[in-house]
Design a protein around this motif. Structure first.
Motif, PDB file in Angstrom:
ATOM      1  N   ASN A  71      -0.517 -21.497  -3.707  1.00 48.51           N
ATOM      2  CA  ASN A  71      -0.921 -21.163  -2.588  1.00 48.51           C
ATOM      3  C   ASN A  71       0.344 -21.282  -1.501  1.00 48.51           C
ATOM      4  O   ASN A  71       0.376 -20.656  -0.468  1.00 48.51           O
ATOM      5  CB  ASN A  71      -2.288 -21.860  -2.023  1.00 48.51           C
ATOM      6  CG  ASN A  71      -3.452 -21.689  -2.919  1.00 48.51           C
ATOM      7  OD1 ASN A  71      -3.320 -20.285  -3.397  1.00 48.51           O
ATOM      8  ND2 ASN A  71      -4.356 -22.435  -2.831  1.00 48.51           N
ATOM      9  N   SER A  72       1.336 -22.025  -1.713  1.00 46.04           N
ATOM     10  CA  SER A  72       2.323 -22.068  -0.831  1.00 46.04           C
ATOM     11  C   SER A  72       3.439 -21.050  -1.056  1.00 46.04           C
ATOM     12  O   SER A  72       4.365 -20.902  -0.311  1.00 46.04           O
ATOM     13  CB  SER A  72       3.268 -23.546  -1.186  1.00 46.04           C
ATOM     14  OG  SER A  72       3.821 -23.527  -2.534  1.00 46.04           O
ATOM     15  N   GLU A  73       3.491 -20.145  -2.211  1.00 50.79           N
ATOM     16  CA  GLU A  73       4.088 -18.910  -2.227  1.00 50.79           C
ATOM     17  C   GLU A  73       3.891 -17.935  -1.478  1.00 50.79           C
ATOM     18  O   GLU A  73       2.873 -17.692  -0.921  1.00 50.79           O
ATOM     19  CB  GLU A  73       4.043 -18.579  -3.915  1.00 50.79           C
ATOM     20  CG  GLU A  73       4.489 -19.739  -4.784  1.00 50.79           C
ATOM     21  CD  GLU A  73       5.861 -19.831  -4.714  1.00 50.79           C
ATOM     22  OE1 GLU A  73       6.740 -18.738  -4.081  1.00 50.79           O
ATOM     23  OE2 GLU A  73       6.631 -20.861  -5.299  1.00 50.79           O
ATOM     24  N   SER A  74       4.887 -17.327  -0.863  1.00 52.49           N
ATOM     25  CA  SER A  74       4.864 -16.433  -0.092  1.00 52.49           C
ATOM     26  C   SER A  74       4.523 -14.865  -0.635  1.00 52.49           C
ATOM     27  O   SER A  74       4.800 -14.723  -1.719  1.00 52.49           O
ATOM     28  CB  SER A  74       6.017 -15.950   0.942  1.00 52.49           C
ATOM     29  OG  SER A  74       5.921 -14.691   1.689  1.00 52.49           O
ATOM     30  N   PHE A  75       3.641 -14.124  -0.132  1.00 47.60           N
ATOM     31  CA  PHE A  75       3.404 -12.649  -0.707  1.00 47.60           C
ATOM     32  C   PHE A  75       4.149 -11.768   0.052  1.00 47.60           C
ATOM     33  O   PHE A  75       4.103 -10.485  -0.238  1.00 47.60           O
ATOM     34  CB  PHE A  75       1.902 -12.370  -0.441  1.00 47.60           C
ATOM     35  CG  PHE A  75       1.050 -12.596   0.687  1.00 47.60           C
ATOM     36  CD1 PHE A  75       1.323 -11.661   1.649  1.00 47.60           C
ATOM     37  CD2 PHE A  75       0.589 -13.781   0.843  1.00 47.60           C
ATOM     38  CE1 PHE A  75       0.657 -11.877   2.908  1.00 47.60           C
ATOM     39  CE2 PHE A  75      -0.185 -13.902   2.155  1.00 47.60           C
ATOM     40  CZ  PHE A  75      -0.176 -12.909   3.126  1.00 47.60           C
ATOM     41  N   GLU A  76       5.070 -12.060   1.133  1.00 43.30           N
ATOM     42  CA  GLU A  76       5.493 -11.035   2.019  1.00 43.30           C
ATOM     43  C   GLU A  76       6.821 -10.370   1.538  1.00 43.30           C
ATOM     44  O   GLU A  76       7.269 -11.190   0.733  1.00 43.30           O
ATOM     45  CB  GLU A  76       5.758 -11.663   3.310  1.00 43.30           C
ATOM     46  CG  GLU A  76       4.452 -12.083   4.360  1.00 43.30           C
ATOM     47  CD  GLU A  76       4.746 -12.810   5.471  1.00 43.30           C
ATOM     48  OE1 GLU A  76       5.896 -13.153   5.624  1.00 43.30           O
ATOM     49  OE2 GLU A  76       3.791 -12.843   6.270  1.00 43.30           O
ATOM     50  N   GLY A  77       7.204  -9.374   1.891  1.00 47.70           N
ATOM     51  CA  GLY A  77       8.535  -8.672   1.551  1.00 47.70           C
ATOM     52  C   GLY A  77       8.440  -8.301   0.168  1.00 47.70           C
ATOM     53  O   GLY A  77       9.623  -8.344  -0.428  1.00 47.70           O
ATOM     54  N   ALA A  78       7.476  -8.254  -0.601  1.00 47.71           N
ATOM     55  CA  ALA A  78       7.338  -8.037  -1.981  1.00 47.71           C
ATOM     56  C   ALA A  78       7.755  -6.507  -2.148  1.00 47.71           C
ATOM     57  O   ALA A  78       7.448  -5.528  -1.316  1.00 47.71           O
ATOM     58  CB  ALA A  78       5.945  -8.155  -2.649  1.00 47.71           C
ATOM     59  N   ARG A  79       8.215  -6.354  -3.268  1.00 48.90           N
ATOM     60  CA  ARG A  79       8.571  -4.648  -3.873  1.00 48.90           C
ATOM     61  C   ARG A  79       7.632  -4.337  -4.855  1.00 48.90           C
ATOM     62  O   ARG A  79       7.491  -4.712  -5.889  1.00 48.90           O
ATOM     63  CB  ARG A  79       9.926  -4.623  -4.655  1.00 48.90           C
ATOM     64  CG  ARG A  79      11.144  -5.244  -3.724  1.00 48.90           C
ATOM     65  CD  ARG A  79      12.363  -5.167  -4.349  1.00 48.90           C
ATOM     66  NE  ARG A  79      12.620  -3.664  -4.525  1.00 48.90           N
ATOM     67  CZ  ARG A  79      13.349  -2.950  -3.691  1.00 48.90           C
ATOM     68  NH1 ARG A  79      13.750  -3.659  -2.479  1.00 48.90           N
ATOM     69  NH2 ARG A  79      13.940  -1.865  -3.999  1.00 48.90           N
ATOM     70  N   VAL A  80       6.796  -3.224  -4.117  1.00 47.36           N
ATOM     71  CA  VAL A  80       5.417  -2.919  -4.986  1.00 47.36           C
ATOM     72  C   VAL A  80       5.731  -1.191  -5.547  1.00 47.36           C
ATOM     73  O   VAL A  80       6.362  -0.470  -4.474  1.00 47.36           O
ATOM     74  CB  VAL A  80       4.400  -2.813  -4.172  1.00 47.36           C
ATOM     75  CG1 VAL A  80       3.177  -2.365  -4.863  1.00 47.36           C
ATOM     76  CG2 VAL A  80       4.199  -4.095  -3.622  1.00 47.36           C
ATOM     77  N   LEU A  81       5.389  -0.988  -6.574  1.00 44.57           N
ATOM     78  CA  LEU A  81       5.265   0.427  -6.870  1.00 44.57           C
ATOM     79  C   LEU A  81       4.181   0.866  -7.223  1.00 44.57           C
ATOM     80  O   LEU A  81       3.106   0.155  -7.868  1.00 44.57           O
ATOM     81  CB  LEU A  81       6.056   0.549  -8.320  1.00 44.57           C
ATOM     82  CG  LEU A  81       6.337   1.951  -9.182  1.00 44.57           C
ATOM     83  CD1 LEU A  81       6.916   3.060  -8.103  1.00 44.57           C
ATOM     84  CD2 LEU A  81       6.855   1.686 -10.486  1.00 44.57           C
ATOM     85  N   VAL A  82       3.539   2.046  -6.679  1.00 42.84           N
ATOM     86  CA  VAL A  82       2.376   2.673  -6.881  1.00 42.84           C
ATOM     87  C   VAL A  82       2.547   3.878  -7.749  1.00 42.84           C
ATOM     88  O   VAL A  82       3.190   4.942  -7.322  1.00 42.84           O
ATOM     89  CB  VAL A  82       1.715   2.927  -5.526  1.00 42.84           C
ATOM     90  CG1 VAL A  82       0.383   3.521  -5.812  1.00 42.84           C
ATOM     91  CG2 VAL A  82       1.596   1.804  -4.778  1.00 42.84           C
ATOM     92  N   LEU A  83       1.832   4.043  -8.928  1.00 41.68           N
ATOM     93  CA  LEU A  83       1.401   5.186  -9.793  1.00 41.68           C
ATOM     94  C   LEU A  83       0.083   5.989  -9.278  1.00 41.68           C
ATOM     95  O   LEU A  83      -1.011   5.462  -9.616  1.00 41.68           O
ATOM     96  CB  LEU A  83       1.586   4.972 -11.078  1.00 41.68           C
ATOM     97  CG  LEU A  83       1.275   6.195 -11.985  1.00 41.68           C
ATOM     98  CD1 LEU A  83       2.214   7.474 -11.919  1.00 41.68           C
ATOM     99  CD2 LEU A  83       1.111   5.679 -13.486  1.00 41.68           C
ATOM    100  N   GLU A  84       0.321   7.145  -8.670  1.00 40.55           N
ATOM    101  CA  GLU A  84      -0.947   7.724  -8.254  1.00 40.55           C
ATOM    102  C   GLU A  84      -0.467   9.454  -7.753  1.00 40.55           C
ATOM    103  O   GLU A  84       0.434   9.617  -7.132  1.00 40.55           O
ATOM    104  CB  GLU A  84      -1.483   7.270  -6.893  1.00 40.55           C
ATOM    105  CG  GLU A  84      -2.632   7.838  -6.281  1.00 40.55           C
ATOM    106  CD  GLU A  84      -3.603   8.169  -7.244  1.00 40.55           C
ATOM    107  OE1 GLU A  84      -3.903   8.965  -7.941  1.00 40.55           O
ATOM    108  OE2 GLU A  84      -4.426   6.857  -7.156  1.00 40.55           O
ATOM    109  N   ASP A  85      -1.135  10.172  -8.429  1.00 36.54           N
ATOM    110  CA  ASP A  85      -0.938  11.568  -8.030  1.00 36.54           C
ATOM    111  C   ASP A  85      -1.752  12.245  -7.150  1.00 36.54           C
ATOM    112  O   ASP A  85      -1.763  13.507  -6.748  1.00 36.54           O
ATOM    113  CB  ASP A  85      -0.812  12.395  -9.283  1.00 36.54           C
ATOM    114  CG  ASP A  85      -2.372  12.271 -10.100  1.00 36.54           C
ATOM    115  OD1 ASP A  85      -3.235  11.788  -9.573  1.00 36.54           O
ATOM    116  OD2 ASP A  85      -2.653  13.195 -11.174  1.00 36.54           O
ATOM    117  N   SER A  86      -2.614  11.371  -6.631  1.00 36.72           N
ATOM    118  CA  SER A  86      -3.453  11.937  -5.492  1.00 36.72           C
ATOM    119  C   SER A  86      -2.731  11.651  -4.047  1.00 36.72           C
ATOM    120  O   SER A  86      -2.666  10.405  -3.912  1.00 36.72           O
ATOM    121  CB  SER A  86      -4.940  11.517  -5.567  1.00 36.72           C
ATOM    122  OG  SER A  86      -5.759  11.659  -4.294  1.00 36.72           O
ATOM    123  N   LEU A  87      -2.569  12.470  -3.425  1.00 38.27           N
ATOM    124  CA  LEU A  87      -1.810  12.113  -2.053  1.00 38.27           C
ATOM    125  C   LEU A  87      -2.774  11.301  -1.109  1.00 38.27           C
ATOM    126  O   LEU A  87      -2.184  10.477  -0.571  1.00 38.27           O
ATOM    127  CB  LEU A  87      -1.362  13.670  -1.482  1.00 38.27           C
ATOM    128  CG  LEU A  87      -0.220  14.143  -2.198  1.00 38.27           C
ATOM    129  CD1 LEU A  87       0.177  15.461  -1.363  1.00 38.27           C
ATOM    130  CD2 LEU A  87       1.059  13.456  -2.165  1.00 38.27           C
TER     131      LEU A  87
END
Length: 465
Positions: free
Chosen positions: A149-165
């Motif tokens: 729980n002490s780990e930060s979740f901010e500034g992460a690099r996230v990739l999203v695969l989705e073909d619905s705009l």
């Protein structure tokens, strides 16, 4: 995969039904009927996963989950909330309390078993990293890592695969609240190219693509070393449990149903990113601090010093959890002849290749060490005698069946090993006793003609054909 499952519910018929389903799938089930009893069972029995009812008198499931997460000794035990509540706000509350998932009653068997197996695999891996860190701390070469729980979740690099705009816009906008780097792709090929070219903290994969199967990308990510540890969050149609189960089997970490609840998406993404960063911190801290102190300089595997510190703790945990731990003790047959015939440089080449073949043919949480000279040990957590023999034979044949390339004029030479197997985990077992039993079995393997495997207590040797 077997595991100890704690089922917590104040309604006895619910407990019996869930316990019967899990027992039929060969899980070891223990039960509790209220919050305080559940916390005591967690402390005393060290379950591999907790299936926790929410609506209980006195202390509800949310409070129980928070207490499990607040205790450093239990915070890594997966918790799945099982409840009649289906409102999105309740799911988010459960996830924010630290739950790994939220299953709605009546529980679908496919979703239940897939989730339990997935989370137990994750726990086994995390347990091994945490145990290694504890061992290293005892040796004075590693500073303790913080909590999940002490780990930060901010500034992460996230990739999203989705073909619905429309869906892509909703997901990307939501994730950008926490993460400034949200990338997108509309095909599996484009997503894989981005994933292999970037250091990602999370990949979100839609399983509702028009022309492709998102599970293909899931499989591809797990097959590449660079992306093997990146968390995968699946987006699925409500009720598409068969594909959810397949995704979890392929290595996905979590899933969320469409239409996407923004707060639930954030909660699930934060959990996965924190977990990845915590695991990376464990691994990096461990590898950096132990590289010189606890590894064999020639082969790169662990050395005797590490085994002497690690094995007693591993065996103690196995006894507490009522699970077996196996060791394989093996050495290279006629290794002195190799040194005398071809020189010590070739002998070193053989030692390095033996350790490499051993490491390549084991699970990620198994452990290989060189005890000295031509003698090695393999530690197999949560492994019974039959499985240990199977692993030992696979290892022996991987070494014996392919010639070793060496720098001597001869070019290639045959190498074989003899293996002794012993299994511990019973009250009274000691690390010294376990190694002694494996050593006695190894001696029997040599007396049986070498290039074979013998278990303790001695059975008929498994001979090379």
């Amino acid at each position: 995969m077997s595991a100890r499952v704690l089922v917590v519910d104040d309604v006895l018929p619910n407990v019996k039904l869930l316990a019967a389903k899990l027992t039929r799938e060969y899980f070891n089930v223990i039960t509790a009927s209220n919050g305080p009893e559940a916390l005591e069972m967690v402390r005393r029995e060290s379950p591999d996963i907790v299936l926790l009812d929410v609506m209980m008198p006195g202390m509800d499931g949310f409070e129980v989950c928070e207490k499990i997460r607040s205790n450093p000794a239990t915070m890594h035990i997966p918790v799945v909330m099982v409840t009649a509540l289906s409102d999105g706000a309740d799911r988010v509350r459960g996830l924010e309390a630290g739950a790994d998932d939220f299953l709605t009653k009546p529980v679908n068997d496919i979703a239940l078993f897939a989730r339990v197996r997935s989370l137990v695999r994750l726990k086994m891996m995390m347990d091994e990293w945490r145990l290694r860190e504890t061992t290293s701390g005892q040796l004075g070469v590693l500073e303790p890592t913080g909590t999940l729980n002490s780990e930060s979740f901010e500034g992460a690099r996230v990739l999203v695969l989705e073909d619905s705009l429309l869906d892509l816009g909703r997901v990307a906008e939501t994730l950008k609240r926490d993460h400034g780097h949200v990338m997108s792709a509309d095909t599996c090929a484009a997503a894989l190219e981005r994933a292999l070219g970037d250091d990602l903290d999370l990949v979100v994969i839609s399983l509702t693509l028009m022309n492709e199967d998102g599970l293909r990308l899931c499989s591809q990510l797990r097959s590449h070393e660079r992306t093997r540890q990146v968390p995968i969050l699946l987006m699925v149609e409500e009720g598409d449990l068969n594909r959810v189960a397949k995704g979890l089997e392929l290595g996905a970490n979590d899933y969320i149903s469409k239409p996407i609840d923004r707060n639930e998406l954030l909660a699930r993404a934060r959990t996965q990113i924190r977990r990845k960063r915590y695991q990376e911190r464990l691994r990096a801290n461990y590898e950096q601090s132990l590289s010189m102190a606890l590894t064999d300089s020639l082969t790169g595997v662990f050395n005797r010093r590490y085994i002497n510190a690690h094995l007693p703790r591993l065996l103690e945990r196995a006894i507490d959890n009522h699970k077996p731990v196996a060791i394989l003790l093996f050495d290279i047959d006629h290794f002195k002849v190799v040194n005398d015939s071809y020189g010590h440089i070739v002998g070193d080449e053989v030692l390095k290749e033996v350790s490499s073949r051993a490491s390549r043919n084991l699970r990620t949480f198994d452990l290989v060490a060189r005890l000295g000279g031509e003698e090695f040990v393999v530690i197999l957590p949560d492994t019974d005698a039959d499985a240990a023999l199977t692993v030992a034979e696979r290892l022996r044949t991987r070494i014996a069946d392919t010639l070793f390339k060496v720098s001597a004029d001869v070019g290639e030479i045959p190498v074989t090993v003899s293996i002794g197997v012993a299994v511990g985990g019973r009250l009274g077992d000691t690390a010294e006793g376990l190694i002694r039993r494996a050593d006695e079995a190894l001696y029997e393997a040599k007396r049986a003609g070498r290039n074979c495997t013998v278990a303790d207590p001695p059975a008929s040797a498994l001979m090379a054909p």
